[in-house]
Design an enzyme around this catalytic site. Structure first.
Site, mmCIF file in Angstrom:
data_model
loop_
_atom_site.group_PDB
_atom_site.id
_atom_site.type_symbol
_atom_site.label_atom_id
_atom_site.label_comp_id
_atom_site.label_asym_id
_atom_site.label_seq_id
_atom_site.Cartn_x
_atom_site.Cartn_y
_atom_site.Cartn_z
ATOM 1 C CB SER A 12 3.664 -10.682 1.659
ATOM 2 O OG SER A 12 3.411 -9.908 2.723
ATOM 3 C CG HIS A 37 7.145 -8.925 -0.104
ATOM 4 N ND1 HIS A 37 8.096 -8.248 -0.810
ATOM 5 C CD2 HIS A 37 6.359 -8.145 0.400
ATOM 6 C CE1 HIS A 37 7.562 -7.044 -1.103
ATOM 7 N NE2 HIS A 37 6.488 -6.866 -0.288
ATOM 8 C CG ASP A 39 4.751 -6.343 2.976
ATOM 9 O OD1 ASP A 39 5.316 -5.414 2.108
ATOM 10 O OD2 ASP A 39 3.909 -7.155 2.376
ATOM 11 C CG MET A 41 3.281 -1.746 6.348
ATOM 12 S SD MET A 41 1.468 -1.875 6.171
ATOM 13 C CE MET A 41 1.804 -3.377 4.990
ATOM 14 C CG HIS A 70 7.351 -3.240 0.010
ATOM 15 N ND1 HIS A 70 6.026 -3.586 -0.072
ATOM 16 C CD2 HIS A 70 7.431 -1.760 -0.300
ATOM 17 C CE1 HIS A 70 5.392 -2.491 -0.844
ATOM 18 N NE2 HIS A 70 6.271 -1.574 -0.738
ATOM 19 C CG MET A 72 4.962 -0.155 2.173
ATOM 20 S SD MET A 72 3.507 -1.244 2.072
ATOM 21 C CE MET A 72 4.837 -2.593 2.840
ATOM 22 C CG MET A 141 3.110 -0.603 -4.550
ATOM 23 S SD MET A 141 3.516 -2.046 -3.471
ATOM 24 C CE MET A 141 1.823 -2.220 -2.791
ATOM 25 C CG ASP A 177 3.580 -5.846 -2.632
ATOM 26 O OD1 ASP A 177 2.665 -6.797 -2.620
ATOM 27 O OD2 ASP A 177 4.534 -5.355 -1.800
HETATM 28 C C1 DX5 Z 1 0.645 -4.284 0.582
HETATM 29 C C2 DX5 Z 1 1.874 -5.228 0.790
HETATM 30 C C3 DX5 Z 1 1.641 -6.395 0.066
HETATM 31 C C4 DX5 Z 1 0.480 -7.159 0.714
HETATM 32 C C5 DX5 Z 1 -0.028 -8.386 -0.268
HETATM 33 O O1 DX5 Z 1 0.809 -3.272 1.181
HETATM 34 O O2 DX5 Z 1 2.976 -4.529 0.480
HETATM 35 O O3 DX5 Z 1 2.855 -7.089 0.202
HETATM 36 O O4 DX5 Z 1 0.952 -7.991 1.518
HETATM 37 O O5 DX5 Z 1 -0.744 -8.960 0.039
HETATM 38 P P1 DX5 Z 1 -2.106 -9.716 -0.871
HETATM 39 O O6 DX5 Z 1 -1.111 -10.500 -1.780
HETATM 40 O O7 DX5 Z 1 -2.869 -10.362 0.030
HETATM 41 O O8 DX5 Z 1 -2.553 -8.521 -1.657
HETATM 42 ZN ZN ZN Z 2 5.003 -5.321 -0.017
#
Ligand code: DX5
Ligand code: ZN
Length: 227
Positions: A12, A37, A39, A41, A70, A72, A141, A177
């Site tokens: 990620s 990956h 993320d 947000m 991903h 969010m 998750m 994840d």
């Molecule tokens: C959390 C993200 C993950 C996160 C994972 O909201 O969707 O992808 O970056 O990070 P680690 O591996 O550090 O838990």
């Molecule tokens: Zn993620």
């Protein structure tokens, strides 16, 4: 993008150097990452803000393999086209992001991407029961989404096992994840997961100028799962 259940590591970039995304993507792929990956947000669905489709489009030329986006965010539907145009191979939306996840998944496939559905830790496996014929990936998750570096929530291993049974022979990836490291990875792989997202456990100790720790960290996760 062909389907198989072999183990895939998806670092990620939430844990990467935000001033160097292009180089970081190249470094993790050169060090053995299977997918990248990404993320996204929005500060609304989750209490943190990262970036949007313009950043995804900017990093796309630096990724040779799968760009796994991903989302969010809520709402999702108005932005699907933009993320597909940015070059996402997989677009994952949360089942909790709105009342019309079925429509969202249809829209993701119609935009030309593989469709993923993500489940927060409090959401049961049964939430995807009527979605399994329209998804390419289920993301479990194992932390509450929003931040990297959180502790793996062990109760989710049982959910992975349930999903693996529900999926049967369908060509659907199970992605994990949150909190994945050499200790937790074998638990979810044994339960049926094939895609492991890892942020802090991959980027720890390395940088774009010294990326060998990225490779060492990924090898540590893989070897923990094969022993
Ligand atoms: C959390 C993200 C993950 C996160 C994972 O909201 O969707 O992808 O970056 O990070 P680690 O591996 O550090 O838990
Ligand atoms: Zn993620």
């Amino acid at each position: 993008m062909s389907f198989d259940r072999s183990l895939k590591i998806a670092p990620s970039i939430l844990s990467a150097d935000f001033a160097n995304f292009g180089k970081e993507c190249e470094a993790i792929e050169a060090q053995g990452a299977d997918w990248v990956h990404v993320d996204v947000m929005d500060g609304h669905f989750v209490p943190n803000i990262t970036f949007g489709p313009a950043t995804c489009a900017a990093i796309r030329p630096h990724i040779k393999g799968v760009m796994d986006v991903h989302l969010m965010i809520a709402p999702v539907d108005p932005y699907i086209e933009a993320f597909a145009k940015a070059g996402a191979d997989v677009i994952t939306a949360h089942v909790e992001a709105g009342p019309h996840i079925h429509r969202t998944l249809q829209a993701i496939r119609a935009a030309g991407a593989k469709a993923g559905v993500a489940l927060n830790p409090g959401t049961p496996a049964s939430a995807v029961e009527y979605l399994l014929d329209m998804v390419d990936l289920v993301c479990v998750m194992t932390v509450n989404p929003g931040f990297g570096g959180q502790k793996f929530i062990h109760s989710q291993v049982e959910k992975v096992r349930q999903l693996r049974q529900m999926i049967g022979e369908r060509p659907i990836h199970i992605e994990i994840d949150g909190g994945v490291d050499p200790t937790t990875a074998p638990l979810v792989v044994e339960a049926g997961a094939d895609v492991l997202v890892a942020g802090s456990a991959v980027f720890r100790g390395g940088s774009v100028t010294d990326p060998t720790p990225y490779g060492d960290n990924m090898r540590a996760i893989r070897s923990a799962c094969s022993s």
